[in-house]
Design a protein around this motif. Structure first.
Motif, PDB file in Angstrom:
ATOM      1  N   ILE A 167       0.856  -1.195   0.000  1.00 55.39           N
ATOM      2  CA  ILE A 167       0.000   0.000   0.000  1.00 55.39           C
ATOM      3  C   ILE A 167       0.891   1.244   0.000  1.00 55.39           C
ATOM      4  CG2 ILE A 167      -1.689   1.327   1.345  1.00 55.39           C
ATOM      5  CD1 ILE A 167      -2.744  -1.415   2.402  1.00 55.39           C
ATOM      6  N   TYR A 168       1.912   1.211   0.873  1.00 57.11           N
ATOM      7  CA  TYR A 168       2.844   2.337   0.970  1.00 57.11           C
ATOM      8  C   TYR A 168       3.558   2.570  -0.364  1.00 57.11           C
ATOM      9  CZ  TYR A 168       6.786   5.144   2.621  1.00 57.11           C
ATOM     10  OH  TYR A 168       7.713   6.134   2.785  1.00 57.11           O
ATOM     11  N   ARG A 169       4.034   1.501  -0.984  1.00 59.94           N
ATOM     12  CA  ARG A 169       4.762   1.626  -2.250  1.00 59.94           C
ATOM     13  C   ARG A 169       3.863   2.103  -3.385  1.00 59.94           C
ATOM     14  NH1 ARG A 169       9.009  -2.991  -3.801  1.00 59.94           N
ATOM     15  NH2 ARG A 169       9.525  -1.377  -5.289  1.00 59.94           N
ATOM     16  N   TYR A 170       2.592   1.706  -3.313  1.00 61.63           N
ATOM     17  CA  TYR A 170       1.662   2.136  -4.350  1.00 61.63           C
ATOM     18  C   TYR A 170       1.511   3.657  -4.319  1.00 61.63           C
ATOM     19  CZ  TYR A 170      -2.536   2.806  -7.095  1.00 61.63           C
ATOM     20  OH  TYR A 170      -3.421   3.246  -8.045  1.00 61.63           O
ATOM     21  N   TYR A 171       1.400   4.201  -3.107  1.00 61.00           N
ATOM     22  CA  TYR A 171       1.208   5.653  -2.989  1.00 61.00           C
ATOM     23  C   TYR A 171       2.486   6.447  -3.158  1.00 61.00           C
ATOM     24  CZ  TYR A 171      -3.652   4.992  -1.852  1.00 61.00           C
ATOM     25  OH  TYR A 171      -4.986   4.672  -1.944  1.00 61.00           O
ATOM     26  N   THR A 172       3.627   5.884  -2.759  1.00 66.10           N
ATOM     27  CA  THR A 172       4.861   6.663  -2.846  1.00 66.10           C
ATOM     28  C   THR A 172       5.607   6.478  -4.158  1.00 66.10           C
ATOM     29  OG1 THR A 172       6.058   4.913  -1.689  1.00 66.10           O
ATOM     30  CG2 THR A 172       5.233   6.755  -0.344  1.00 66.10           C
ATOM     31  N   GLY A 174       4.159   4.398  -6.907  1.00 64.23           N
ATOM     32  CA  GLY A 174       3.299   3.912  -7.969  1.00 64.23           C
ATOM     33  C   GLY A 174       3.590   2.453  -8.288  1.00 64.23           C
ATOM     34  N   HIS A 175       4.315   1.786  -7.395  1.00 70.19           N
ATOM     35  CA  HIS A 175       4.656   0.380  -7.614  1.00 70.19           C
ATOM     36  C   HIS A 175       3.453  -0.501  -7.307  1.00 70.19           C
ATOM     37  CE1 HIS A 175       7.171  -3.317  -7.254  1.00 70.19           C
ATOM     38  NE2 HIS A 175       6.277  -3.624  -6.338  1.00 70.19           N
ATOM     39  N   PHE A 176       3.102  -1.376  -8.258  1.00 72.23           N
ATOM     40  CA  PHE A 176       1.984  -2.289  -8.018  1.00 72.23           C
ATOM     41  C   PHE A 176       2.274  -3.616  -8.698  1.00 72.23           C
ATOM     42  CE2 PHE A 176      -2.404  -3.773  -9.345  1.00 72.23           C
ATOM     43  CZ  PHE A 176      -2.732  -4.273  -8.093  1.00 72.23           C
ATOM     44  N   ASP A 177       2.320  -4.656  -7.904  1.00 74.32           N
ATOM     45  CA  ASP A 177       2.630  -5.996  -8.392  1.00 74.32           C
ATOM     46  C   ASP A 177       1.409  -6.879  -8.122  1.00 74.32           C
ATOM     47  OD1 ASP A 177       3.530  -8.602  -8.652  1.00 74.32           O
ATOM     48  OD2 ASP A 177       5.512  -8.171  -7.842  1.00 74.32           O
ATOM     49  N   PRO A 178       0.467  -6.923  -9.085  1.00 72.36           N
ATOM     50  CA  PRO A 178      -0.822  -7.587  -8.808  1.00 72.36           C
ATOM     51  C   PRO A 178      -0.696  -9.053  -8.386  1.00 72.36           C
ATOM     52  CG  PRO A 178      -0.587  -7.038 -11.147  1.00 72.36           C
ATOM     53  CD  PRO A 178       0.508  -6.335 -10.437  1.00 72.36           C
ATOM     54  N   ILE A 179       0.245  -9.784  -8.960  1.00 68.07           N
ATOM     55  CA  ILE A 179       0.377 -11.204  -8.615  1.00 68.07           C
ATOM     56  C   ILE A 179       0.759 -11.360  -7.143  1.00 68.07           C
ATOM     57  CG2 ILE A 179       1.739 -13.307  -9.033  1.00 68.07           C
ATOM     58  CD1 ILE A 179       1.836 -12.532 -11.989  1.00 68.07           C
ATOM     59  N   ALA A 180       1.795 -10.632  -6.728  1.00 66.73           N
ATOM     60  CA  ALA A 180       2.241 -10.726  -5.336  1.00 66.73           C
ATOM     61  C   ALA A 180       1.165 -10.229  -4.374  1.00 66.73           C
ATOM     62  CB  ALA A 180       3.533  -9.927  -5.151  1.00 66.73           C
ATOM     63  N   VAL A 181       0.470  -9.154  -4.759  1.00 65.24           N
ATOM     64  CA  VAL A 181      -0.545  -8.579  -3.875  1.00 65.24           C
ATOM     65  C   VAL A 181      -1.717  -9.546  -3.673  1.00 65.24           C
ATOM     66  CG1 VAL A 181      -2.258  -6.729  -3.645  1.00 65.24           C
ATOM     67  CG2 VAL A 181       0.073  -6.171  -4.354  1.00 65.24           C
TER      68      VAL A 181
ATOM     69  N   THR B   1       7.624   0.779 -14.713  1.00 62.71           N
ATOM     70  CA  THR B   1       8.320  -0.482 -14.990  1.00 62.71           C
ATOM     71  C   THR B   1       7.448  -1.665 -14.566  1.00 62.71           C
ATOM     72  OG1 THR B   1       9.351  -0.320 -12.830  1.00 62.71           O
ATOM     73  CG2 THR B   1      10.662   0.420 -14.713  1.00 62.71           C
ATOM     74  N   LEU B   2       7.515  -2.710 -15.334  1.00 67.74           N
ATOM     75  CA  LEU B   2       6.802  -3.931 -14.974  1.00 67.74           C
ATOM     76  C   LEU B   2       7.468  -4.560 -13.760  1.00 67.74           C
ATOM     77  CD1 LEU B   2       6.074  -5.961 -18.230  1.00 67.74           C
ATOM     78  CD2 LEU B   2       4.458  -5.337 -16.465  1.00 67.74           C
ATOM     79  N   PRO B   3       6.670  -5.136 -12.859  1.00 70.07           N
ATOM     80  CA  PRO B   3       7.269  -5.803 -11.709  1.00 70.07           C
ATOM     81  C   PRO B   3       8.305  -6.852 -12.117  1.00 70.07           C
ATOM     82  CG  PRO B   3       4.911  -5.647 -11.448  1.00 70.07           C
ATOM     83  CD  PRO B   3       5.227  -5.193 -12.843  1.00 70.07           C
ATOM     84  N   SER B   4       8.066  -7.482 -13.281  1.00 71.10           N
ATOM     85  CA  SER B   4       8.977  -8.562 -13.686  1.00 71.10           C
ATOM     86  C   SER B   4      10.385  -8.054 -13.953  1.00 71.10           C
ATOM     87  CB  SER B   4       8.450  -9.255 -14.928  1.00 71.10           C
ATOM     88  OG  SER B   4       8.430  -8.357 -16.009  1.00 71.10           O
ATOM     89  N   GLU B   5      10.494  -6.747 -14.227  1.00 68.77           N
ATOM     90  CA  GLU B   5      11.831  -6.220 -14.491  1.00 68.77           C
ATOM     91  C   GLU B   5      12.644  -6.094 -13.215  1.00 68.77           C
ATOM     92  OE1 GLU B   5      11.368  -2.634 -16.845  1.00 68.77           O
ATOM     93  OE2 GLU B   5       9.845  -3.689 -17.990  1.00 68.77           O
ATOM     94  N   ALA B   6      11.957  -6.054 -12.093  1.00 64.27           N
ATOM     95  CA  ALA B   6      12.694  -5.977 -10.837  1.00 64.27           C
ATOM     96  C   ALA B   6      11.899  -6.623  -9.722  1.00 64.27           C
ATOM     97  CB  ALA B   6      12.985  -4.514 -10.503  1.00 64.27           C
TER      98      ALA B   6
END
Lengths: 212, 10
Positions: A167-172, A174-181, B1-6
């Motif tokens: 959640i923190y990374r999404y807001y700071t 814009g990182h979003f990894d749907p599979i891991a989430v 960046t796509l998550p897969s890249e890192a």
């Protein structure tokens, strides 16, 4: 790196060491699911193959090596060194029931169709359900020793803290990894019942017992 | 960046 992620990692390392120390000091693997530990070893081996071709940070590399070696050591202690104490009769969860669906999900959901990416996705899905044999064993025997409960609490907290980190990374960032989430949320939900018992029983000095 | 890249998480 943020505080949630760091606390999650600390919790994860703590869980791994609580389990290793428990088995080593009591010279016994009683109450521990060897099958869950095999699944976690598969998770780490599948996910951290990138050790050979990508370097993120020293912290990252050290943690990966630590998880791989600690899980291999745990499996060794359960199935070899303290095999006589291992409660195999109660450790009967069929691991193909989690291995096959995780593999299928990896073929459906992945970031690219390469061997390493499929292995990464597979490991994320498998991690979400790898604790099932252990939870099944606790239900079957009807109880868990306090140290086993501490282990499960630390291991469950790790992914819950990662959710805060996402959640923190999404807001700071814009990182979003749907599979891991998605997998992380499922993983955390699986522990909810246990968290409740942990807070209401173990923290009040009683043994964790599951009602029949 | 796509998550897969890192995959920078554990």
């Amino acid at each position: 790196m943020n505080l949630f992620r760091l606390m999650g990692d600390v919790s994860h390392v703590l869980a791994v060491f609580i389990l290793l120390a428990k088995i080593w000091r009591t010279r016994s693997a009683a109450g521990i699911s060897g099958r869950s530990q095999i699944l976690f070893t598969i998770v780490y081996l599948a996910r951290y193959m990138d050790l050979f071709f990508s370097f993120i940070s020293l912290y990252n590399t050290v943690m990966k090596l630590l998880f791989i070696s600690a899980s291999c050591a745990t499996v060794y202690l359960i199935y070899f060194k303290f095999r006589a104490t291992y409660d195999g009769n109660h450790d009967t969860f069929r691991i193909e029931f989690v291995l096959v669906p995780s593999l299928l999900l990896a073929f459906i959901f992945h970031y690219s169709m390469s061997f390493f990416e499929l292995a990464w996705s597979f490991s994320i899905f498998l991690e979400a359900v790898a604790i099932l044999p252990q939870l099944f064993m606790v239900t079957k025997t009807g109880e868990a020793e306090n140290i086993t409960s501490h282990y499960l609490f630390a291991l469950g907290s790790y992914r819950a803290l990662y959710i805060l980190n996402w959640i923190y990374r999404y807001y700071t960032e814009g990182h979003f990894d749907p599979i891991a989430v998605c997998a992380g949320i499922v993983q955390t939900i699986l522990y909810c019942d246990f968290f409740y018992l942990y807070v209401t029983k173990v923290l009040q000095g009683r043994k964790l017992q599951v009602l029949p | 960046t796509l998550p897969s890249e890192a995959h920078d998480e554990l």
